[in-house]
Structures are given as structure tokens and as C-alpha cells.
Design a protein around this motif. Structure first.
Motif, PDB file in Angstrom:
ATOM      1  N   ALA A   1      20.898  -8.370  -2.068  1.00 16.46           N
ATOM      2  CA  ALA A   1      19.507  -8.474  -2.502  1.00 16.46           C
ATOM      3  C   ALA A   1      18.561  -8.592  -1.306  1.00 16.46           C
ATOM      4  O   ALA A   1      17.481  -7.989  -1.293  1.00 16.46           O
ATOM      5  CB  ALA A   1      19.342  -9.675  -3.429  1.00 16.46           C
ATOM      6  N   ALA A   2      18.958  -9.353  -0.291  1.00 16.64           N
ATOM      7  CA  ALA A   2      18.133  -9.481   0.905  1.00 16.64           C
ATOM      8  C   ALA A   2      18.019  -8.149   1.641  1.00 16.64           C
ATOM      9  O   ALA A   2      16.946  -7.788   2.136  1.00 16.64           O
ATOM     10  CB  ALA A   2      18.720 -10.560   1.821  1.00 16.64           C
ATOM     11  N   GLU A   3      19.104  -7.422   1.698  1.00 15.86           N
ATOM     12  CA  GLU A   3      19.074  -6.115   2.355  1.00 15.86           C
ATOM     13  C   GLU A   3      18.169  -5.147   1.607  1.00 15.86           C
ATOM     14  O   GLU A   3      17.405  -4.387   2.212  1.00 15.86           O
ATOM     15  CB  GLU A   3      20.496  -5.553   2.442  1.00 15.86           C
ATOM     16  CG  GLU A   3      20.576  -4.227   3.184  1.00 15.86           C
ATOM     17  CD  GLU A   3      22.001  -3.711   3.285  1.00 15.86           C
ATOM     18  OE1 GLU A   3      22.190  -2.594   3.794  1.00 15.86           O
ATOM     19  OE2 GLU A   3      22.927  -4.438   2.852  1.00 15.86           O
ATOM     20  N   ALA A   4      18.226  -5.179   0.256  1.00 15.77           N
ATOM     21  CA  ALA A   4      17.356  -4.304  -0.525  1.00 15.77           C
ATOM     22  C   ALA A   4      15.889  -4.691  -0.353  1.00 15.77           C
ATOM     23  O   ALA A   4      15.008  -3.824  -0.263  1.00 15.77           O
ATOM     24  CB  ALA A   4      17.754  -4.376  -1.997  1.00 15.77           C
ATOM     25  N   ALA A   5      15.620  -6.012  -0.273  1.00 15.61           N
ATOM     26  CA  ALA A   5      14.245  -6.454  -0.092  1.00 15.61           C
ATOM     27  C   ALA A   5      13.699  -6.033   1.265  1.00 15.61           C
ATOM     28  O   ALA A   5      12.542  -5.621   1.386  1.00 15.61           O
ATOM     29  CB  ALA A   5      14.171  -7.976  -0.237  1.00 15.61           C
ATOM     30  N   GLU A   6      14.522  -6.101   2.291  1.00 18.87           N
ATOM     31  CA  GLU A   6      14.074  -5.705   3.623  1.00 18.87           C
ATOM     32  C   GLU A   6      13.793  -4.206   3.683  1.00 18.87           C
ATOM     33  O   GLU A   6      12.865  -3.773   4.371  1.00 18.87           O
ATOM     34  CB  GLU A   6      15.117  -6.096   4.662  1.00 18.87           C
ATOM     35  CG  GLU A   6      14.641  -5.933   6.087  1.00 18.87           C
ATOM     36  CD  GLU A   6      15.545  -6.646   7.074  1.00 18.87           C
ATOM     37  OE1 GLU A   6      15.454  -6.349   8.263  1.00 18.87           O
ATOM     38  OE2 GLU A   6      16.349  -7.502   6.648  1.00 18.87           O
ATOM     39  N   ASN A   7      14.575  -3.416   2.942  1.00 20.08           N
ATOM     40  CA  ASN A   7      14.326  -1.971   2.908  1.00 20.08           C
ATOM     41  C   ASN A   7      13.041  -1.629   2.162  1.00 20.08           C
ATOM     42  O   ASN A   7      12.485  -0.539   2.348  1.00 20.08           O
ATOM     43  CB  ASN A   7      15.503  -1.254   2.248  1.00 20.08           C
ATOM     44  CG  ASN A   7      16.768  -1.332   3.086  1.00 20.08           C
ATOM     45  OD1 ASN A   7      16.709  -1.467   4.311  1.00 20.08           O
ATOM     46  ND2 ASN A   7      17.919  -1.255   2.435  1.00 20.08           N
ATOM     47  N   ALA A   8      12.563  -2.539   1.294  1.00 15.61           N
ATOM     48  CA  ALA A   8      11.361  -2.274   0.506  1.00 15.61           C
ATOM     49  C   ALA A   8      10.092  -2.797   1.163  1.00 15.61           C
ATOM     50  O   ALA A   8       9.003  -2.650   0.603  1.00 15.61           O
ATOM     51  CB  ALA A   8      11.513  -2.905  -0.881  1.00 15.61           C
ATOM     52  N   ILE A   9      10.203  -3.408   2.348  1.00 14.94           N
ATOM     53  CA  ILE A   9       9.030  -4.009   2.983  1.00 14.94           C
ATOM     54  C   ILE A   9       7.979  -2.956   3.319  1.00 14.94           C
ATOM     55  O   ILE A   9       6.773  -3.155   3.102  1.00 14.94           O
ATOM     56  CB  ILE A   9       9.452  -4.784   4.245  1.00 14.94           C
ATOM     57  CG1 ILE A   9      10.209  -6.050   3.835  1.00 14.94           C
ATOM     58  CG2 ILE A   9       8.242  -5.146   5.092  1.00 14.94           C
ATOM     59  CD1 ILE A   9      10.739  -6.850   5.006  1.00 14.94           C
ATOM     60  N   ASP A  10       8.402  -1.806   3.835  1.00 14.88           N
ATOM     61  CA  ASP A  10       7.432  -0.764   4.200  1.00 14.88           C
ATOM     62  C   ASP A  10       6.670  -0.269   2.975  1.00 14.88           C
ATOM     63  O   ASP A  10       5.444  -0.081   3.024  1.00 14.88           O
ATOM     64  CB  ASP A  10       8.145   0.397   4.880  1.00 14.88           C
ATOM     65  CG  ASP A  10       8.693   0.014   6.249  1.00 14.88           C
ATOM     66  OD1 ASP A  10       8.204  -0.971   6.821  1.00 14.88           O
ATOM     67  OD2 ASP A  10       9.620   0.698   6.732  1.00 14.88           O
ATOM     68  N   ALA A  11       7.382  -0.074   1.866  1.00 10.40           N
ATOM     69  CA  ALA A  11       6.718   0.365   0.637  1.00 10.40           C
ATOM     70  C   ALA A  11       5.778  -0.714   0.107  1.00 10.40           C
ATOM     71  O   ALA A  11       4.692  -0.414  -0.411  1.00 10.40           O
ATOM     72  CB  ALA A  11       7.759   0.728  -0.422  1.00 10.40           C
TER      73      ALA A  11
END
Length: 256
Positions: free
Chosen positions: A125-135
Motif C-alpha cells: 500500500a505504501a509503494e502504491a501511494a508513493e507511485n500516486a504522488i505525482d498524480a
């Protein structure tokens, strides 16, 4: 003898002002707590607010202005002490602020998403959240607000962001699912039909909204070492008179 009759007394009817709705005990307790906390946090901030105000005036080439009155809502010219107009100056202050702000605001501050434990689900979940930061930065408008945030950081020593969820951007079309009643099967037994899509409906689409409150609107405890870790953050927002009258028309006459 003709009888004289007094003219009818003029009666003036005054429109009654709408009564302010009474607060529940819980609402009254919350309002009282907020008032006490604001008074406690606002006490002793005069020196800081004066420096912030002067820095803002210097940055806007209005360094000859100061606050007037106890409420600080009015601005007057500083006593010139015999001079009738402000003397021309070279504004090195604003140029220095702009130079540092341009260097600081060249890129959006990096954010990291870390799991609070070693559980595999939380780490994913943390990895997915970090990937969504730019969006998320693009959706919230942080890409546009970042230069302003950088300038506030240089000017006042602190930049503040406030992230909320708003439903005023657009709508999404979602399926309308309903439970169908059981129907008799080939053998006469009732068979559950399960959920069925009977149409679509439009619902408000949530989005991340970023705002930049100024240092004058945020209040923290005096013993706070790190604003990001403060147990209490109080925001005081001033609503424009026009918006207040539009939102609460029954109290329009009370707003000045």
C-alpha cells in the motif's frame, strides 16, 4: 359645535430580526473550548506577526505602511516625522526573496510513503501511494501552487499546505445496482438472482484540493518544536462579507 378628532397615531412596524438558533450543549462546549484555545494560542504572537507583516510590506514595496487599531484590520502610513512623502529606496529585500524562492521552488518537495510495520500488505500500500504522488500533485494543483509556497517559506520562514477532499470538480457515472427478488427456477424452487445493473447515475467525483494558508491564519502551541508534529493546529479563517451574506442571508444585516 364641530367635534375635533385627533389624527390617527402613526404606527411603525419594525421587522423582527431572526433569532439566532440556540446551541446544543455539545455545540456550546465545543465553541467555548475553541474560544479558549484560540485566546491561549494567540497570546504572545504580537512580535512575530509584526515581523511577518513588515516583511510582507517590504516585499510589496509598501514598507511605509503599518497596522492601525487594536484589531489590525486598518492600515495607515507610518509617522514620517516631518517628511511629507516616502523617500525612494532600492528594494534589495524583494530581489533577495525572489532569488531564494526561485531556487527553492524549482521542484516540488519530495514526499515518501512508508509503511508503519513490516506487513506485506502495508508495504504494498505504501509503494502504491508513493507511485500516486505525482498524480495527486497534479490533481490538487500543487504544481501551480509550489512557487507561491516557496515564496512564503522564504518570506516568513514557514510554508503551509492544507489538503482536503472536495466534491466540486466533476461527476462520475457509476452503475446503479439493485437487488432483484428471488425468482422461481425450473424445478419450482426460488432462486436468488443477485445484484443486477438497472442503469447508471452521476455522483460527485472526489478530488484532492490543496490550499496555502498564511502564517497569520495558523496557530500552534508556543512550546511546539516541529510544526509538522504539533498535537494541535488551529486555523482561523476570515470569510468575505459577500460570501457570508450569500451563505447566511437571514443574518445579512449583522455582517459589516
Amino acid at each position: 359645535m364641530a367635534e375635533q378628532t385627533a389624527p390617527p397615531a402613526e404606527t411603525t412596524e419594525k421587522a423582527e430580526k431572526p433569532a439566532i438558533p440556540e446551541q446544543t450543549p455539545a455545540q456550546a462546549a465545543i465553541a467555548d473550548w475553541l474560544e479558549k484555545e484560540y485566546s491561549k494560542l494567540a497570546r504572545g504572537r504580537w512580535a512575530e506577526e509584526r515581523e511577518w507583516f513588515q516583511a510582507g510590506m517590504f516585499d510589496q514595496l509598501k514598507q511605509w505602511l503599518e497596522k492601525d487599531g487594536k484589531d489590525g484590520k486598518r492600515i495607515k502610513a507610518i509617522d514620517p516625522k516631518g517628511k511629507k512623502w516616502p523617500m525612494p529606496v532600492t528594494n534589495h529585500f524583494s530581489k533577495t526573496v525572489s532569488t531564494n524562492a526561485n531556487a527553492l521552488g524549482a521542484a516540488i518537495p519530495e514526499m515518501l510513503a512508508l509503511a508503519d510495520n513490516y506487513d506485506a500488505k502495508n508495504r504494498r500500500a505504501a509503494e502504491a501511494a508513493e507511485n500516486a504522488i505525482d498524480a495527486a500533485n497534479k490533481e490538487s494543483g500543487m504544481n501551480i501552487l509550489n512557487p507561491t509556497l516557496a515564496r512564503q517559506t522564504v518570506l516568513w520562514g514557514m510554508g503551509i499546505t492544507k489538503d482536503t477532499i472536495a466534491f466540486d470538480h466533476s461527476t462520475d457515472e457509476v452503475p446503479d445496482i439493485q437487488e432483484e427478488p428471488p425468482q422461481p427456477g425450473p424445478d419450482g424452487q426460488m432462486v436468488e438472482q443477485g445484484p443486477q445493473v438497472v442503469g447508471t447515475e452521476n455522483v460527485p467525483a472526489p478530488r484532492i484540493k490543496t490550499e496555502l494558508p498564511t502564517v497569520f491564519e495558523i496557530y500552534l502551541p508556543r512550546d511546539c518544536q516541529d510544526p509538522n508534529l504539533s498535537p494541535l493546529v488551529l486555523e482561523r479563517v476570515s470569510i468575505k462579507v459577500g460570501l457570508a451574506k450569500e451563505t447566511y442571508p437571514q443574518y445579512a444585516e449583522e455582517f459589516k
